[in-house]
Design a protein around this motif. Structure first.
Motif, mmCIF file in Angstrom:
data_model
loop_
_atom_site.group_PDB
_atom_site.id
_atom_site.type_symbol
_atom_site.label_atom_id
_atom_site.label_comp_id
_atom_site.label_asym_id
_atom_site.label_seq_id
_atom_site.Cartn_x
_atom_site.Cartn_y
_atom_site.Cartn_z
ATOM 1 N N GLY A 69 78.953 59.318 25.418
ATOM 2 C CA GLY A 69 78.154 58.971 24.250
ATOM 3 C C GLY A 69 76.999 58.062 24.635
ATOM 4 N N SER A 70 76.058 57.918 23.722
ATOM 5 C CA SER A 70 74.884 57.085 23.968
ATOM 6 C C SER A 70 74.538 56.306 22.707
ATOM 7 C CB SER A 70 73.674 57.942 24.365
ATOM 8 O OG SER A 70 73.946 58.719 25.524
ATOM 9 N N ILE A 71 74.054 55.088 22.915
ATOM 10 C CA ILE A 71 73.627 54.224 21.812
ATOM 11 C C ILE A 71 72.249 53.676 22.154
ATOM 12 C CG2 ILE A 71 74.097 52.129 20.474
ATOM 13 C CD1 ILE A 71 77.082 52.488 21.247
ATOM 14 N N GLY A 105 81.430 55.636 30.668
ATOM 15 C CA GLY A 105 80.772 56.899 30.360
ATOM 16 C C GLY A 105 79.805 56.800 29.201
ATOM 17 N N VAL A 106 79.645 55.609 28.635
ATOM 18 C CA VAL A 106 78.737 55.395 27.506
ATOM 19 C C VAL A 106 77.418 54.820 28.023
ATOM 20 C CG1 VAL A 106 78.393 54.251 25.281
ATOM 21 C CG2 VAL A 106 80.695 54.978 25.976
ATOM 22 N N ARG A 107 76.313 55.408 27.586
ATOM 23 C CA ARG A 107 74.989 54.920 27.961
ATOM 24 C C ARG A 107 74.432 54.052 26.837
ATOM 25 N NH1 ARG A 107 71.773 60.344 29.436
ATOM 26 N NH2 ARG A 107 72.546 60.838 27.329
ATOM 27 N N LEU A 150 75.174 60.608 19.939
ATOM 28 C CA LEU A 150 74.081 59.648 20.074
ATOM 29 C C LEU A 150 73.912 58.874 18.778
ATOM 30 C CD1 LEU A 150 71.499 58.459 21.425
ATOM 31 C CD2 LEU A 150 70.279 60.516 20.654
ATOM 32 N N LEU A 151 74.005 57.550 18.868
ATOM 33 C CA LEU A 151 73.717 56.679 17.723
ATOM 34 C C LEU A 151 72.380 56.005 17.977
ATOM 35 C CD1 LEU A 151 74.276 54.922 15.176
ATOM 36 C CD2 LEU A 151 75.492 53.328 16.701
ATOM 37 N N ILE A 152 71.478 56.103 17.006
ATOM 38 C CA ILE A 152 70.197 55.403 17.097
ATOM 39 C C ILE A 152 70.146 54.370 15.986
ATOM 40 C CG2 ILE A 152 67.689 55.619 17.080
ATOM 41 C CD1 ILE A 152 68.060 58.497 18.072
ATOM 42 N N ASN A 153 70.331 53.110 16.367
ATOM 43 C CA ASN A 153 70.261 51.988 15.432
ATOM 44 C C ASN A 153 68.799 51.606 15.260
ATOM 45 O OD1 ASN A 153 72.761 51.025 14.322
ATOM 46 N ND2 ASN A 153 73.409 50.442 16.383
ATOM 47 N N MET A 178 80.695 52.161 19.903
ATOM 48 C CA MET A 178 81.143 51.794 21.245
ATOM 49 C C MET A 178 82.638 52.070 21.403
ATOM 50 S SD MET A 178 79.643 50.295 23.934
ATOM 51 C CE MET A 178 79.875 49.135 25.276
ATOM 52 N N GLY A 179 83.411 51.709 20.395
ATOM 53 C CA GLY A 179 84.846 51.928 20.472
ATOM 54 C C GLY A 179 85.205 53.401 20.570
ATOM 55 N N ARG A 180 84.612 54.208 19.711
ATOM 56 C CA ARG A 180 84.973 55.625 19.717
ATOM 57 C C ARG A 180 84.422 56.336 20.947
ATOM 58 N NH1 ARG A 180 84.499 60.272 14.964
ATOM 59 N NH2 ARG A 180 85.909 61.707 16.029
#
Length: 262
Positions: A134-136, A176-178, A85-88, A125-127
């Motif tokens: 994964g989630s951003i 599969g990325v949220r 999870l990335l939180i920008n 996003m790429g990885r």
């Protein structure tokens, strides 16, 4: 086989909304990578969360207004242990009328609010897409819907976040990325003091606690809501906004000018 703990990287983690995410995710068993400029505050927070929850916490000191700082965090996302999870969240408001804005001050804010957020989104996003999960979460602002004197720079930067993230929604389909666009209103943090405002000027019913905002955001992520406006009572209002955009957009490219211009 023991399941590895989920991990989250949070920018602007040393205070406010970022600290709220850090504390909530620590309570739910996430290992953390905490990113901010203030090393002393990061180390204090990391130590407290390790002791309280027995999680792994990595401190990454970085100034996201600099090429070197943003690059170091992007490299951690791409080359380090996988982030779930990335939180920008990092961002701030430097306000002033356009005729009075200091160009260097505006430039520094845009580097954090726009360039760093974009760079970290690209890296994640790429990885994440390559791994199929994964989630951003990109943190926008309710001022993206408003126009008032002194807000041109900050408001425009959050309009960018909104547009960039909504395009990410489309590109994430099937990967599969949220992706979540979080749109806070007024939140009781030191953000407003740094921006030269006073929370006391806002009616209490307009000010949300950081913990409540974080709970809404993470619940929306579980529900796979691509846009989270925590205090919006009816999601149909957002849907009407999108519909109005579609109506206007369909009329912006025609072979003749509108009748009122004749």
């Amino acid at each position: 086989m023991t399941r590895q703990s989920p991990s989250a990287l949070i920018t602007g983690a040393s205070a406010g909304i970022g600290q709220g995410y850090s504390e909530h995710l620590a309570r739910t068993g996430h290992d953390l990578v905490l990113v901010a400029r203030r090393e002393d505050r990061l180390n204090e927070l990391a130590s407290r969360l390790r002791d309280a929850h027995g999680i792994a916490v990595e401190v990454l000191v970085a100034d996201l207004s600099s090429e070197e700082g943003a690059g170091r965090v992007a490299d951690r996302i791409v080359s380090g242990p996988l982030i779930d999870l990335l939180i920008n969240n990092a961002g701030y408001a430097s306000r002033g009328r356009v005729s009075e804005l200091a160009p260097d001050t505006l430039d520094q804010m845009l580097r954090v609010n726009i360039l760093a957020l974009s760079r970290l989104s690209i890296a994640a996003m790429g990885r994440m897409a390559a791994n199929g999960r994964g989630s951003i979460i990109n943190v926008g602002s309710g001022t993206a819907f408003m126009q008032f004197p002194g807000n041109a720079g900050y408001g425009a930067s959050k309009n960018y976040v909104m547009a960039f993230t909504r395009h990410m929604h489309l590109e994430a389909e099937g990967t599969g990325v949220r992706i979540q666009l979080l749109v806070p209103g007024v939140v009781s943090t030191d953000f407003h003091q740094i921006a030269g405002a006073d929370l006391a000027n806002f009616p209490p019913e307009r000010v949300m606690k950081p913990d409540d905002l974080v709970v809404a955001s993470l619940r929306a992520l579980e529900k796979e809501e691509s846009v989270c406006i925590p205090s919006l009572p009816n999601i149909k209002d957002w849907e009407a906004y999108v519909k109005a955009e579609t109506t206007v957009g369909a009329q912006t490219s025609r072979d003749r000018i509108a009748a009122r211009y004749h």
